[in-house]
Design an enzyme around this catalytic site. Structure first.
Site, PDB file in Angstrom:
ATOM      1  N   ALA A   1       0.737  -1.290  -0.047  1.00 13.46           N
ATOM      2  CA  ALA A   1       0.028   0.015   0.014  1.00 13.46           C
ATOM      3  C   ALA A   1       0.841   1.208  -0.013  1.00 13.46           C
ATOM      4  CB  ALA A   1      -1.218  -0.015   1.144  1.00 13.46           C
TER       5      ALA A   1
ATOM      6  N   HIS B   1      -0.425   6.971   4.030  1.00 19.11           N
ATOM      7  CA  HIS B   1       0.844   6.689   4.580  1.00 19.11           C
ATOM      8  C   HIS B   1       2.042   7.767   4.188  1.00 19.11           C
ATOM      9  CE1 HIS B   1      -1.005   2.651   5.613  1.00 19.11           C
ATOM     10  NE2 HIS B   1      -1.317   2.629   4.499  1.00 19.11           N
TER      11      HIS B   1
HETATM   12  N1  LIG Z   1       1.168  -5.751   2.244  1.00 19.11           N
HETATM   13  C1  LIG Z   1       0.278  -4.912   2.368  1.00 19.11           C
HETATM   14  O1  LIG Z   1       0.612  -3.557   2.009  1.00 19.11           O
HETATM   15  C2  LIG Z   1      -1.082  -5.315   2.603  1.00 19.11           C
HETATM   16  C3  LIG Z   1      -2.315  -4.152   2.357  1.00 19.11           C
HETATM   17  C4  LIG Z   1      -3.527  -4.673   2.676  1.00 19.11           C
HETATM   18  C5  LIG Z   1      -3.652  -6.194   3.224  1.00 19.11           C
HETATM   19  N2  LIG Z   1      -2.712  -6.857   3.598  1.00 19.11           N
HETATM   20  C6  LIG Z   1      -2.779  -8.118   4.197  1.00 19.11           C
HETATM   21  O2  LIG Z   1      -3.226  -9.008   3.419  1.00 19.11           O
HETATM   22  C7  LIG Z   1      -4.093  -9.906   3.766  1.00 19.11           C
HETATM   23  C8  LIG Z   1      -5.424 -10.239   3.113  1.00 19.11           C
HETATM   24  O3  LIG Z   1      -6.309  -8.861   3.087  1.00 19.11           O
HETATM   25  P1  LIG Z   1      -7.637  -8.887   2.482  1.00 19.11           P
HETATM   26  O4  LIG Z   1      -8.023  -7.413   2.463  1.00 19.11           O
HETATM   27  O5  LIG Z   1      -7.887  -9.427   1.409  1.00 19.11           O
HETATM   28  O6  LIG Z   1      -8.356  -9.692   3.576  1.00 19.11           O
HETATM   29  P2  LIG Z   1      -9.806 -10.336   3.565  1.00 19.11           P
HETATM   30  O7  LIG Z   1     -10.369 -10.347   5.302  1.00 19.11           O
HETATM   31  O8  LIG Z   1     -10.729  -9.573   2.804  1.00 19.11           O
HETATM   32  O9  LIG Z   1      -9.567 -11.712   3.284  1.00 19.11           O
HETATM   33  C9  LIG Z   1      -8.891 -12.720   3.898  1.00 19.11           C
HETATM   34  C10 LIG Z   1      -9.524 -14.053   3.570  1.00 19.11           C
HETATM   35  O10 LIG Z   1      -8.426 -15.150   4.072  1.00 19.11           O
HETATM   36  C11 LIG Z   1      -8.996 -16.054   4.927  1.00 19.11           C
HETATM   37  N3  LIG Z   1      -8.044 -16.390   5.786  1.00 19.11           N
HETATM   38  C12 LIG Z   1      -7.628 -15.920   6.753  1.00 19.11           C
HETATM   39  N4  LIG Z   1      -6.858 -16.438   7.631  1.00 19.11           N
HETATM   40  C13 LIG Z   1      -6.977 -17.568   6.716  1.00 19.11           C
HETATM   41  C14 LIG Z   1      -5.976 -18.889   7.232  1.00 19.11           C
HETATM   42  N5  LIG Z   1      -5.466 -19.137   8.383  1.00 19.11           N
HETATM   43  N6  LIG Z   1      -6.173 -20.085   6.717  1.00 19.11           N
HETATM   44  C15 LIG Z   1      -7.302 -19.921   5.372  1.00 19.11           C
HETATM   45  N7  LIG Z   1      -7.773 -18.921   4.857  1.00 19.11           N
HETATM   46  C16 LIG Z   1      -7.672 -17.690   5.703  1.00 19.11           C
HETATM   47  C17 LIG Z   1     -10.502 -15.224   5.314  1.00 19.11           C
HETATM   48  O11 LIG Z   1     -11.262 -16.374   5.539  1.00 19.11           O
HETATM   49  C18 LIG Z   1     -10.735 -14.365   4.261  1.00 19.11           C
HETATM   50  O12 LIG Z   1     -11.399 -14.786   3.084  1.00 19.11           O
HETATM   51  C19 LIG Z   1      -4.348  -9.389   5.475  1.00 19.11           C
HETATM   52  O13 LIG Z   1      -3.506 -10.350   6.235  1.00 19.11           O
HETATM   53  C20 LIG Z   1      -3.926  -8.112   5.174  1.00 19.11           C
HETATM   54  O14 LIG Z   1      -3.563  -7.735   6.362  1.00 19.11           O
HETATM   55  C21 LIG Z   1      -1.362  -6.350   3.316  1.00 19.11           C
END
Ligand SMILES: NC(=O)c1ccc[n+]([C@@H]2O[C@H](COP(=O)([O-])OP(=O)(O)OC[C@H]3O[C@@H](n4cnc5c(N)ncnc54)[C@H](O)[C@@H]3O)[C@@H](O)[C@H]2O)c1
Length: 254
Positions: free
Chosen positions: A121, A205
């Site tokens: 992000a 950010h």
């Molecule tokens: N790197 C970055 O800049 C950045 C930015 C935004 C989000 N993220 C991270 O990316 C990840 C996904 O974000 P999102 O917005 O798509 O989340 P989201 O909540 O929309 O989707 C996550 C999905 O993963 C599934 N899930 C969670 N834990 C699980 C596990 N242990 N095993 C199997 N499935 C599992 C959930 O059921 C859900 O469907 C999060 O950890 C978030 O913090 C990273």
């Protein structure tokens, strides 16, 4: 390249719906989620397969794209890499645990696998990487989000956290991947401030870096994903760009 998705939420939906219709040499065919309905929905959209058995996915792909949670990285990353399969990891906060980071690095090296952490992000990671070992004296991050994005019921601006990235990820594990990404890129525990602000509708950010090279500041004002306001659109777009870069002959801005 055959890709499997671990975690079929907001990020996975944006990536899949963008990549699948194009003829780009990337086949996203396998979908795994602890909520099987989410995996099935995305698999149907992509014409792929939702799996209940995680190993079935790993055995059939070249790369697993994690977009689930830090816990999922701790649980599944070792299994993926032990099979020599590459990974893109979105839940970068998991790597703030140095013991885990080093364990993953060793497993990947031993099995000739690669772990890719997208810029997510933020913008400016290219500069931070370039100067990290050349007199970089100060790096800080100020993150400003709406109460909805931070899951807070607050009607005035408030500093929720001020301290080191390693502490911030413990208090805001799903919200502070950005701090983890910068820390890993420059190999230091950066200074972080998290502000909840009812007057913003974006995830903002601001990075400041100072050192022998001079100084730079970047400011990213992201629209949140409609499916998950904690997550910024740019995070998904950076993973799409990374996936496509594996097929590029000339790369720019690495
Ligand atoms: N790197 C970055 O800049 C950045 C930015 C935004 C989000 N993220 C991270 O990316 C990840 C996904 O974000 P999102 O917005 O798509 O989340 P989201 O909540 O929309 O989707 C996550 C999905 O993963 C599934 N899930 C969670 N834990 C699980 C596990 N242990 N095993 C199997 N499935 C599992 C959930 O059921 C859900 O469907 C999060 O950890 C978030 O913090 C990273």
């Amino acid at each position: 390249m055959k890709v499997g998705i671990l975690g079929c939420g907001a990020i996975a939906n944006i990536i899949t719906t963008s990549i699948v219709p194009e003829d780009n040499g990337i086949d996203i065919d396998y979908f795994f989620d602890k909520d099987i309905e989410r995996a099935e929905n995305l698999a149907t959209l992509a014409g792929g397969v939702a799996v209940l058995d995680f190993d079935e996915m790993v055995d059939n792909v070249d790369l697993v794209l994690e977009s689930a949670s830090p816990d999922s990285v701790r649980e599944f990353a070792p299994k993926v890499l032990e099979k020599g399969c590459d990974m893109i990891v979105m839940s970068i906060g998991a790597f703030m645990d140095m013991d885990f980071y080093q364990r993953i690095e060793k497993i990947a090296e031993d099995n000739n696998a690669k772990v890719h952490l997208p810029s997510g992000a933020i913008v400016g990671l290219d500069g931070i990487k370039a100067v990290a070992k050349f007199g970089l004296r100060e790096v800080s991050l100020v993150t400003r989000k709406s109460p909805k994005s931070l899951g807070k019921d607050i009607d005035r601006e408030e500093v929720l956290f001020e301290g080191k990235a390693s502490e911030a990820v413990k208090e805001f594990p799903l919200n502070i991947n950005v701090a983890a990404t910068i820390s890993i890129a420059c190999q230091r525990d950066i200074d972080v401030k998290i502000i909840v602000d009812p007057n913003v509708d974006r995830n903002v950010h601001e990075i400041t870096a100072k050192g022998d090279f001079g100084e730079f500041k970047t400011r990213t004002m992201n629209f949140p994903c409609s499916a998950n306001p904690k997550t910024s659109m740019l995070a998904a777009l950076s993973a799409i760009k990374l996936l496509k870069s594996f097929n590029e002959t000339i790369s720019v801005g690495a």
